[in-house]
Scaffold this motif. Sequence first.
Motif, short mmCIF file in Angstrom:
data_model
loop_
_atom_site.label_atom_id
_atom_site.label_comp_id
_atom_site.label_asym_id
_atom_site.label_seq_id
_atom_site.Cartn_x
_atom_site.Cartn_y
_atom_site.Cartn_z
N ARG A 23 0.63 -1.69 -0.06
CA ARG A 23 -0.12 -0.26 -0.25
C ARG A 23 1.07 1.17 -0.01
O ARG A 23 0.71 2.35 -0.18
CB ARG A 23 -0.87 0.16 1.23
CG ARG A 23 -2.37 -1.42 1.42
CD ARG A 23 -3.05 -1.06 0.23
NE ARG A 23 -3.14 -0.11 -0.71
CZ ARG A 23 -2.69 -1.33 -2.23
NH1 ARG A 23 -2.63 -2.87 -2.31
NH2 ARG A 23 -2.96 -1.28 -3.41
N VAL A 24 2.49 1.09 0.86
CA VAL A 24 2.74 2.54 0.46
C VAL A 24 4.26 1.67 0.67
O VAL A 24 4.90 0.84 1.16
CB VAL A 24 3.32 2.99 2.22
CG1 VAL A 24 4.07 3.75 2.40
CG2 VAL A 24 1.59 3.12 2.20
N ASN A 80 -4.38 2.93 -5.99
CA ASN A 80 -4.11 3.20 -4.41
C ASN A 80 -2.77 3.27 -3.89
O ASN A 80 -2.74 3.29 -2.55
CB ASN A 80 -5.38 2.30 -3.73
CG ASN A 80 -6.50 2.78 -4.69
OD1 ASN A 80 -6.99 3.42 -4.74
ND2 ASN A 80 -7.27 1.16 -4.30
N THR A 81 -1.60 2.74 -4.73
CA THR A 81 -1.09 2.55 -3.63
C THR A 81 0.12 3.36 -4.06
O THR A 81 0.35 4.70 -4.96
CB THR A 81 0.26 1.49 -4.98
OG1 THR A 81 -0.11 0.19 -4.98
CG2 THR A 81 1.06 1.25 -4.10
N TRP A 82 0.56 4.34 -2.58
CA TRP A 82 1.13 5.27 -2.40
C TRP A 82 2.99 5.00 -2.98
O TRP A 82 3.43 4.24 -2.24
CB TRP A 82 1.09 5.98 -1.61
CG TRP A 82 -0.11 6.58 -1.36
CD1 TRP A 82 -1.38 6.18 -0.80
CD2 TRP A 82 0.01 8.00 -1.39
NE1 TRP A 82 -2.51 7.38 -0.78
CE2 TRP A 82 -1.91 8.58 -1.70
CE3 TRP A 82 0.72 9.04 -1.35
CZ2 TRP A 82 -2.54 9.83 -1.20
CZ3 TRP A 82 -0.04 10.17 -2.26
CH2 TRP A 82 -1.39 11.38 -1.44
N GLN A 98 -0.25 7.81 -7.13
CA GLN A 98 -0.73 8.39 -5.91
C GLN A 98 1.18 8.63 -5.87
O GLN A 98 1.96 7.65 -4.98
CB GLN A 98 -0.86 7.54 -4.11
CG GLN A 98 -2.85 7.94 -5.18
CD GLN A 98 -3.50 7.95 -4.94
OE1 GLN A 98 -3.12 9.21 -4.29
NE2 GLN A 98 -4.65 8.32 -5.08
N CYS A 99 1.50 10.27 -5.31
CA CYS A 99 3.16 10.03 -5.08
C CYS A 99 3.30 11.48 -4.13
O CYS A 99 3.29 12.40 -5.34
CB CYS A 99 3.89 10.31 -6.16
SG CYS A 99 5.39 10.44 -6.03
N LEU A 100 4.12 11.44 -2.92
CA LEU A 100 4.56 12.12 -2.22
C LEU A 100 5.89 12.51 -2.86
O LEU A 100 6.48 11.40 -2.28
CB LEU A 100 4.60 11.89 -0.16
CG LEU A 100 4.16 12.60 0.24
CD1 LEU A 100 3.67 14.15 -0.21
CD2 LEU A 100 3.86 12.13 1.98
N THR A 155 6.37 12.97 -9.23
CA THR A 155 5.09 12.91 -8.86
C THR A 155 4.08 13.32 -9.80
O THR A 155 2.73 12.89 -10.26
CB THR A 155 4.74 14.27 -8.80
OG1 THR A 155 5.09 15.48 -9.81
CG2 THR A 155 4.68 14.13 -6.93
#
Length: 325
Positions: free
Chosen positions: A158-159, A230-232, A252-254, A247
């Motif tokens: 997930r992350v 949904n994978t960060w 989903q990228c921080l 990004t």
Amino acid sequence: MSHFTTTMPTMKEIEQWIFRKMQEEFARAMKQVLEALDQQILEQRDRERYRVKDERETSVNTVFGNVRFKRRLYCDRRSGKHVYLLDQLLQFEGRGKVSPHLEETAIAFASQGPSYRDSAKRLEQLLGYNVLSHQAIREKLMERAQQPMPAVKRRAARVLFVEVDGLYTKLQRSKKRGMENAIAVVHEGWEKNGKRVQLKNKQHYLHTSGGDFWEGFGDFLVERYEIDENTWLVVNGDGAAWIGECTSYFHQCLYMLDRFHVARDLKRFVGHLPQVWETVRRSLAKQDAAALMAVLEGVSEQEIAEENRKDWKPYKRFLKRHEKH
């Protein structure tokens, strides 16, 4: 205290002396163990298949220094080839001159940047002798990256945490001044191992092919993880423009600036200002970008050391552009 002589060694000298003695003892113990294993192989081998041809001395660099030992070369009557049975037992290519543990350490240093030359210097400083050249470290890393990966079941994630950097190598006897290889370290977070904390399921990606780094890295992730929208991804970098492009490649990228680089650079500018530096440290620890920028805006150019003044305003602009990171 007046009765003490000035020849008393310092704490640093005592520590260095004991460490060198430990290295010598390790080398002797390692030699004894390896040669004892080789003797055991001699006594327990299939005598009809393996005939002793010669006994030869070799050496291997380890994290405790260079170890010299003798091992036997055998003639394999079945294949007609010459083999070192000790090497086969240890799953080690004896002619490689570098122990697997030392090689892993060198690769780990290289993956942390900032350059292969810096990695070689850190190894030498840590171990007390010239272990591997920067070019040798680069070659080891390239070899590791090019080894075929065994088929593995893709992991659910997930992350994922990603540390990205460019490793620069100066080139000798070349018109080019140097080359940069992009590398990523991927892990699934942190876990305790006794009193230590280690990265969970750490993997390395070295971009050696042509094309875009993030496309190649994306393929690398898909081969190993169940990636969906949904994978960060939490990407950590030094602010280089190509790293910030992450990004635009993932749903989903921080993206975050590496606080080690930020702290190192800010210490160069304001480390001599105690109150400012303490606020900087607290702000970085809390990830409070607003407080960080506020204290930096209050530092005038005249308060910066003369040799760093020309870089002060550009660096503040750099941090302002990346304030959200």
